[in-house]
Scaffold this motif. Structure first.
Motif, PDB file in Angstrom:
ATOM      1  N   ALA A 213      75.565  19.240  55.219  1.00  0.00           N
ATOM      2  CA  ALA A 213      75.602  18.271  56.319  1.00  0.00           C
ATOM      3  C   ALA A 213      76.607  17.161  56.003  1.00  0.00           C
ATOM      4  O   ALA A 213      76.922  16.910  54.841  1.00  0.00           O
ATOM      5  N   ASP A 214      77.121  16.522  57.070  1.00  0.00           N
ATOM      6  CA  ASP A 214      78.132  15.484  56.835  1.00  0.00           C
ATOM      7  C   ASP A 214      77.830  14.190  57.594  1.00  0.00           C
ATOM      8  O   ASP A 214      78.662  13.307  57.677  1.00  0.00           O
ATOM      9  N   ARG A 215      76.614  14.095  58.158  1.00  0.00           N
ATOM     10  CA  ARG A 215      76.249  12.871  58.880  1.00  0.00           C
ATOM     11  C   ARG A 215      74.772  12.579  58.655  1.00  0.00           C
ATOM     12  O   ARG A 215      73.945  13.491  58.595  1.00  0.00           O
ATOM     13  N   VAL A 216      74.465  11.306  58.516  1.00  0.00           N
ATOM     14  CA  VAL A 216      73.091  10.848  58.333  1.00  0.00           C
ATOM     15  C   VAL A 216      72.778   9.892  59.485  1.00  0.00           C
ATOM     16  O   VAL A 216      73.608   9.056  59.833  1.00  0.00           O
ATOM     17  N   TYR A 217      71.596  10.024  60.074  1.00  0.00           N
ATOM     18  CA  TYR A 217      71.229   9.171  61.203  1.00  0.00           C
ATOM     19  C   TYR A 217      69.711   9.055  61.280  1.00  0.00           C
ATOM     20  O   TYR A 217      68.984   9.677  60.494  1.00  0.00           O
ATOM     21  N   THR A 218      69.221   8.252  62.226  1.00  0.00           N
ATOM     22  CA  THR A 218      67.791   7.967  62.309  1.00  0.00           C
ATOM     23  C   THR A 218      67.156   8.610  63.532  1.00  0.00           C
ATOM     24  O   THR A 218      67.705   8.528  64.627  1.00  0.00           O
ATOM     25  N   VAL A 219      65.995   9.237  63.332  1.00  0.00           N
ATOM     26  CA  VAL A 219      65.141   9.699  64.431  1.00  0.00           C
ATOM     27  C   VAL A 219      63.927   8.783  64.448  1.00  0.00           C
ATOM     28  O   VAL A 219      63.180   8.723  63.467  1.00  0.00           O
ATOM     29  N   THR A 220      63.736   8.035  65.534  1.00  0.00           N
ATOM     30  CA  THR A 220      62.700   7.009  65.540  1.00  0.00           C
ATOM     31  C   THR A 220      61.517   7.358  66.435  1.00  0.00           C
ATOM     32  O   THR A 220      61.654   8.078  67.428  1.00  0.00           O
ATOM     33  N   HIS A 221      60.376   6.849  66.037  1.00  0.00           N
ATOM     34  CA  HIS A 221      59.180   6.869  66.889  1.00  0.00           C
ATOM     35  C   HIS A 221      58.473   5.539  66.706  1.00  0.00           C
ATOM     36  O   HIS A 221      57.980   5.235  65.612  1.00  0.00           O
ATOM     37  N   ARG A 222      58.475   4.732  67.748  1.00  0.00           N
ATOM     38  CA  ARG A 222      57.876   3.403  67.712  1.00  0.00           C
ATOM     39  C   ARG A 222      58.417   2.581  66.558  1.00  0.00           C
ATOM     40  O   ARG A 222      59.596   2.310  66.497  1.00  0.00           O
ATOM     41  N   ARG A 223      57.550   2.218  65.591  1.00  0.00           N
ATOM     42  CA  ARG A 223      57.971   1.248  64.570  1.00  0.00           C
ATOM     43  C   ARG A 223      58.787   1.845  63.437  1.00  0.00           C
ATOM     44  O   ARG A 223      59.377   1.114  62.642  1.00  0.00           O
ATOM     45  N   TYR A 224      58.811   3.185  63.319  1.00  0.00           N
ATOM     46  CA  TYR A 224      59.405   3.791  62.126  1.00  0.00           C
ATOM     47  C   TYR A 224      60.477   4.815  62.483  1.00  0.00           C
ATOM     48  O   TYR A 224      60.423   5.462  63.527  1.00  0.00           O
TER      49      TYR A 224
END
Length: 209
Positions: free
Chosen positions: A26-37
């Motif tokens: 993989a060459d990209r890091v990102y966030t998957v969010t649910h409410r507070r986290y």
């Protein structure tokens, strides 16, 4: 179809996204969010990544980048290999483990993990108890917490992980250097870190896939 490989969990307000060499090509890091986290992830083509030396190192490297991202982030690190089919499965886990993430983030806020191993020189005869006591006297007052690690060889006389406030790292470094000056003739010092605080969180998240 791409799956979500998880490095750790942060507060959703601390959203991260950057390009880097990551696990399983993989060459990209990102966030998957649910409410507070938010789970910090990259996209991979399997839910069972093989733990090669290279990918284990990349997992640690990415965690270190996250910790330094945008002035510094607190992340609850996951062990290598946590992967999910997609966003829905991952968000279900984030929802179910909210109390555990809240506790873990509170406990490690602004802190790093440092490790110290002391290895007896080939012909040295050392008093393990006295050494452990001397190390404790120097390091425990600076650390927020510490935990013992395995003594996996006869020559390994001391092995411990420390949770240290980022602001106290320099003081901790100096204390280790003072110990090395005193005991360096009979012991090899292996001082490692900073790492994400693996040894001080105990959050197990969901079934994979």
């Amino acid at each position: 179809m791409s799956h979500r490989y998880v490095y750790g969990v942060i507060e959703a307000s601390d959203d991260v996204e950057f390009d880097t060499d990551a696990v399983a090509g993989a060459d990209r890091v990102y966030t998957v969010t649910h409410r507070r986290y938010g789970a910090v992830v990259s996209d991979i083509d399997t839910t069972e990544p093989e733990e090669t030396d290279e990918d284990a190192q990349l997992h640690d490297d990415v965690l270190r980048e996250i910790m330094e991202y945008d002035g510094g982030q607190t992340i609850v690190p996951m062990q290598f290999g946590m992967a999910f089919e997609g966003d829905r499965e991952l968000k279900n886990v984030l929802r179910g483990a909210q109390p555990a993430f809240r506790r873990a983030l509170r406990d490690i806020e602004g802190k790093i993990e440092l490790g110290l191993k002391l290895v007896r020189e080939e012909d040295a005869d050392v008093d393990r108890e006295a050494i452990a006591e001397a190390v404790a006297d120097e390091l425990e007052p600076i650390a927020a917490q510490s935990v013992p690690d395995d003594l996996f060889s006869d020559r390994l006389v001391f092995n411990r992980s420390y949770l240290v406030d980022k602001d106290d790292q320099e003081e901790f470094d100096d204390a280790v250097a003072a110990l090395e000056e005193e005991y360096g003739d009979e012991l090899m010092f292996q001082y490692t870190g900073p790492f994400a605080p693996y040894s001080f969180v105990n959050v197990k998240i969901g079934a994979q896939g």
